[in-house]
Motif scaffolding. Structure first.
Motif, PDB file in Angstrom:
ATOM      1  N   UNK A 241       1.261   5.644   0.713  1.00 36.56           N
ATOM      2  CA  UNK A 241       1.733   5.188  -0.601  1.00 36.56           C
ATOM      3  C   UNK A 241       1.450   6.197  -1.708  1.00 36.56           C
ATOM      4  N   UNK A 242       0.231   6.736  -1.734  1.00 34.79           N
ATOM      5  CA  UNK A 242      -0.124   7.693  -2.780  1.00 34.79           C
ATOM      6  C   UNK A 242       0.727   8.946  -2.709  1.00 34.79           C
ATOM      7  N   UNK A 243       0.914   9.452  -1.506  1.00 39.47           N
ATOM      8  CA  UNK A 243       1.724  10.663  -1.320  1.00 39.47           C
ATOM      9  C   UNK A 243       3.180  10.399  -1.683  1.00 39.47           C
ATOM     10  N   UNK A 244       3.694   9.246  -1.295  1.00 35.14           N
ATOM     11  CA  UNK A 244       5.073   8.891  -1.628  1.00 35.14           C
ATOM     12  C   UNK A 244       5.261   8.856  -3.139  1.00 35.14           C
ATOM     13  N   UNK A 245       4.294   8.295  -3.851  1.00 38.41           N
ATOM     14  CA  UNK A 245       4.387   8.202  -5.304  1.00 38.41           C
ATOM     15  C   UNK A 245       4.441   9.580  -5.945  1.00 38.41           C
ATOM     16  N   UNK A 257      -3.023   6.804  -7.539  1.00 36.17           N
ATOM     17  CA  UNK A 257      -4.186   6.018  -7.119  1.00 36.17           C
ATOM     18  C   UNK A 257      -4.081   4.590  -7.636  1.00 36.17           C
ATOM     19  N   UNK A 258      -3.560   4.418  -8.848  1.00 40.45           N
ATOM     20  CA  UNK A 258      -3.362   3.076  -9.401  1.00 40.45           C
ATOM     21  C   UNK A 258      -2.380   2.282  -8.543  1.00 40.45           C
ATOM     22  N   UNK A 259      -1.324   2.941  -8.108  1.00 45.72           N
ATOM     23  CA  UNK A 259      -0.349   2.278  -7.254  1.00 45.72           C
ATOM     24  C   UNK A 259      -0.981   1.825  -5.941  1.00 45.72           C
ATOM     25  N   UNK A 260      -1.853   2.663  -5.386  1.00 48.05           N
ATOM     26  CA  UNK A 260      -2.525   2.326  -4.128  1.00 48.05           C
ATOM     27  C   UNK A 260      -3.435   1.107  -4.319  1.00 48.05           C
ATOM     28  N   UNK A 261      -4.142   1.052  -5.431  1.00 50.26           N
ATOM     29  CA  UNK A 261      -5.004  -0.100  -5.720  1.00 50.26           C
ATOM     30  C   UNK A 261      -4.170  -1.376  -5.831  1.00 50.26           C
ATOM     31  N   UNK A 262      -3.045  -1.297  -6.549  1.00 50.70           N
ATOM     32  CA  UNK A 262      -2.172  -2.463  -6.710  1.00 50.70           C
ATOM     33  C   UNK A 262      -1.592  -2.896  -5.366  1.00 50.70           C
ATOM     34  N   UNK A 263      -1.288  -1.921  -4.524  1.00 47.51           N
ATOM     35  CA  UNK A 263      -0.817  -2.230  -3.178  1.00 47.51           C
ATOM     36  C   UNK A 263      -1.885  -2.984  -2.396  1.00 47.51           C
ATOM     37  N   UNK A 264      -3.146  -2.558  -2.530  1.00 43.51           N
ATOM     38  CA  UNK A 264      -4.246  -3.241  -1.853  1.00 43.51           C
ATOM     39  C   UNK A 264      -4.425  -4.667  -2.335  1.00 43.51           C
ATOM     40  N   UNK A 265      -4.256  -4.882  -3.629  1.00 45.81           N
ATOM     41  CA  UNK A 265      -4.358  -6.234  -4.182  1.00 45.81           C
ATOM     42  C   UNK A 265      -3.246  -7.120  -3.624  1.00 45.81           C
ATOM     43  N   UNK A 266      -2.018  -6.572  -3.562  1.00 44.91           N
ATOM     44  CA  UNK A 266      -0.894  -7.342  -3.029  1.00 44.91           C
ATOM     45  C   UNK A 266      -1.097  -7.662  -1.552  1.00 44.91           C
ATOM     46  N   UNK A 267      -1.589  -6.700  -0.807  1.00 48.61           N
ATOM     47  CA  UNK A 267      -1.864  -6.881   0.616  1.00 48.61           C
ATOM     48  C   UNK A 267      -2.879  -8.005   0.830  1.00 48.61           C
ATOM     49  N   UNK A 268      -3.945  -7.981   0.053  1.00 46.63           N
ATOM     50  CA  UNK A 268      -5.001  -8.991   0.187  1.00 46.63           C
ATOM     51  C   UNK A 268      -4.507 -10.374  -0.216  1.00 46.63           C
ATOM     52  N   UNK A 269      -3.836 -10.467  -1.349  1.00 41.41           N
ATOM     53  CA  UNK A 269      -3.356 -11.775  -1.822  1.00 41.41           C
ATOM     54  C   UNK A 269      -2.281 -12.335  -0.900  1.00 41.41           C
ATOM     55  N   UNK A 270      -1.484 -11.435  -0.291  1.00 38.88           N
ATOM     56  CA  UNK A 270      -0.458 -11.904   0.631  1.00 38.88           C
ATOM     57  C   UNK A 270      -1.036 -12.602   1.847  1.00 38.88           C
ATOM     58  N   UNK A 309       9.359   0.318 -10.840  1.00 39.35           N
ATOM     59  CA  UNK A 309      10.133  -0.119  -9.682  1.00 39.35           C
ATOM     60  C   UNK A 309       9.443   0.280  -8.379  1.00 39.35           C
ATOM     61  N   UNK A 310       8.836   1.453  -8.376  1.00 39.87           N
ATOM     62  CA  UNK A 310       8.096   1.893  -7.195  1.00 39.87           C
ATOM     63  C   UNK A 310       6.951   0.934  -6.888  1.00 39.87           C
ATOM     64  N   UNK A 311       6.173   0.598  -7.905  1.00 40.92           N
ATOM     65  CA  UNK A 311       5.040  -0.310  -7.719  1.00 40.92           C
ATOM     66  C   UNK A 311       5.516  -1.684  -7.262  1.00 40.92           C
ATOM     67  N   UNK A 312       6.604  -2.180  -7.863  1.00 40.25           N
ATOM     68  CA  UNK A 312       7.150  -3.477  -7.468  1.00 40.25           C
ATOM     69  C   UNK A 312       7.530  -3.477  -5.993  1.00 40.25           C
ATOM     70  N   UNK A 313       8.175  -2.420  -5.546  1.00 45.09           N
ATOM     71  CA  UNK A 313       8.638  -2.374  -4.159  1.00 45.09           C
ATOM     72  C   UNK A 313       7.477  -2.287  -3.171  1.00 45.09           C
ATOM     73  N   UNK A 314       6.504  -1.412  -3.430  1.00 42.85           N
ATOM     74  CA  UNK A 314       5.404  -1.290  -2.464  1.00 42.85           C
ATOM     75  C   UNK A 314       4.497  -2.521  -2.492  1.00 42.85           C
ATOM     76  N   UNK A 315       4.367  -3.148  -3.668  1.00 48.33           N
ATOM     77  CA  UNK A 315       3.574  -4.380  -3.714  1.00 48.33           C
ATOM     78  C   UNK A 315       4.266  -5.498  -2.941  1.00 48.33           C
ATOM     79  N   UNK A 316       5.600  -5.548  -3.028  1.00 48.56           N
ATOM     80  CA  UNK A 316       6.339  -6.545  -2.254  1.00 48.56           C
ATOM     81  C   UNK A 316       6.164  -6.338  -0.765  1.00 48.56           C
ATOM     82  N   UNK A 317       6.217  -5.069  -0.333  1.00 50.35           N
ATOM     83  CA  UNK A 317       6.016  -4.746   1.082  1.00 50.35           C
ATOM     84  C   UNK A 317       4.593  -5.089   1.510  1.00 50.35           C
TER      85      UNK A 317
END
Length: 419
Positions: A241-245, A257-270, A309-317
């Motif tokens: 995720x970080x490299x893609x961003x 790094x912020x995007x990666x943290x948000x991805x982790x939050x979405x993963x956990x809450x999911x 939009x990037x953050x929205x998409x990776x958080x959804x995934x």
């Protein structure tokens, strides 16, 4: 034991999984190890691959061990192994084999023992809320990264990477051992006070397949196949995720790094929320919805040119990926029974082990050969679409089964309906 104590048990189990979930914060350790010993990235990342790959195998072993020595002692052993793995990782030298044997092998075994026992035990304590129970435990493993990554980072800066391994290894070992003392096995055929299973649920719980019987069913292989596709897709994105961003939308390392943290939050809450949703909506319907959302978010990711939009998409995934880990333990229980759930789910969870090896490496290889991530996203869309169609067909097959057939053929999970 009083019914209300089951909530205390699952909370303690959650804490134990937060601790073993800290192993997922590998990205905090890796650059410091490379800097200290001049290892290459592939060399160091193999320690994490070992840990993730051995975890499902350890879960299978834990299912057998737990049947002989009990829930509490198995978790205690897992906690000791995990703690020792972290402690000894602090003695890593230029010989990287030490890191592989400690963080990789011992860490993976310890994680598998703890997770592989707390998942089925919690689900047995909550026959009325299986999805929620499975989601809570799965969220612990995902949440470990969110909680411990900043702690590891600050401790490494203060005392060094090897000393951080040793310090937290001692703390983790003690905490999991203490937690194991408060985790009791669910009574056989446990029912919460005032709750009676629906008729369909009673028929499902009458099915208790052994591993051999489960492996003779087509349904197991269909579930394993769709689970693998879900995990490959999710881990492809999570690992890079970080490299893609940085490559696709040219953000700063801080924003990445912020995007990666948000991805982790979405993963956990999911993991938590989708499990609860599946209790209301049904397991198959929930999985179908998650695969559909994943396809949509992957498509959005291809065209995302802005950070929001990037953050929205990776958080959804990530949100759906976490959901798969939260729902599949429950669907395993409902298809193959709870008597051998620890061992059966350990077998099914090998899907994650395969994906942990294939997903990140597939994405990296495709990027190196094409120079961008788009082709990897297209492959992920195809895999998720295949899983979506397969799950729709599986759900239709389950719903066609008549109630009487599930009693006459109680040994075959192909007769199991979906509530």
């Amino acid at each position: 034991m009083k019914t209300q104590n089951r909530w205390f048990i699952i909370i303690v189990s959650l804490i134990a999984n937060f601790i073993v979930g800290s192993a997922y914060a590998w990205s905090v350790f890796q650059p410091r190890l490379i800097e200290l010993f001049d290892f290459t990235t592939p060399q160091t990342s193999f320690a994490f691959t070992l840990s993730m790959g051995l975890m499902p195998l350890a879960m299978i072993v834990a299912g057998k061990v737990q049947a002989k020595i009990g829930v509490r002692l198995t978790i205690l052993i897992g906690g000791i192994i995990f703690g020792i793995g972290f402690i000894l990782a602090g003695f890593t030298t230029e010989n990287i084999i030490t890191l592989y044997l400690t963080y990789g092998v011992l860490g993976g075994i310890g994680t598998g023992f703890v997770y592989g026992v707390t998942v089925p035990n919690s689900i047995k304590w909550f026959p009325d809320k299986r999805g929620l129970a499975g989601g809570i435990i799965a969220s612990g493993v995902g949440g470990g990264t969110v909680i411990f990554a900043p702690l590891f980072r600050s401790t490494i800066e203060a005392i060094g990477v090897l000393e951080t391994f040793t310090l937290f290894g001692v703390i983790f070992g003690i905490l999991i051992v203490l937690a194991s003392l408060f985790i009791s096995p669910a009574p056989i055929d446990f029912k919460p006070a005032g709750w009676e299973p629906p008729i369909v649920e009673e028929k499902m719980t009458a099915i208790n397949l052994s591993v051999g019987e489960m492996l003779k069913t087509i349904r197991f292989y269909v579930l394993w196949f769709t689970y693998t596709l879900a995990c490959v897709t999710g881990l492809m994105i999570i690992a890079h995720a970080g490299h893609i961003a940085e490559v696709r939308i040219s953000v700063t390392p801080t924003l990445a790094a912020t995007a990666v943290v948000l991805l982790g939050v979405a993963n956990t809450s999911g993991r938590l929320l989708w499990g609860a949703i599946s209790d209301k909506l049904g397991r198959y319907q929930t999985l179908i919805l998650m695969y559909a959302i994943t396809v949509g978010m992957l498509t959005l990711l291809i065209f995302a040119t802005s950070f929001p939009l990037f953050v929205l998409s990776i958080m959804g995934i990530g949100f759906c990926f976490g959901g798969f880990l939260g729902v599949f333990p429950s669907i395993t229980a409902e298809n193959f029974g709870t008597a051998n759930l620890g061992l059966n789910y350990g077998i099914l969870f090998t899907a994650f082990g395969v994906a942990a090896v294939v997903g990140p490496r597939l994405a990296a290889t495709l990027f190196e050969s094409t120079g961008n991530h788009s082709f990897a996203f297209v492959i992920a869309i195809v895999m998720s679409t295949v899983a979506l169609v397969t799950m729709i067909l599986l759900s239709a097959s389950a719903n066609k089964k008549k109630p009487t057939s599930s009693l006459r053929m109680r040994r075959s999970p192909s007769t199991v309906g979906q509530h």
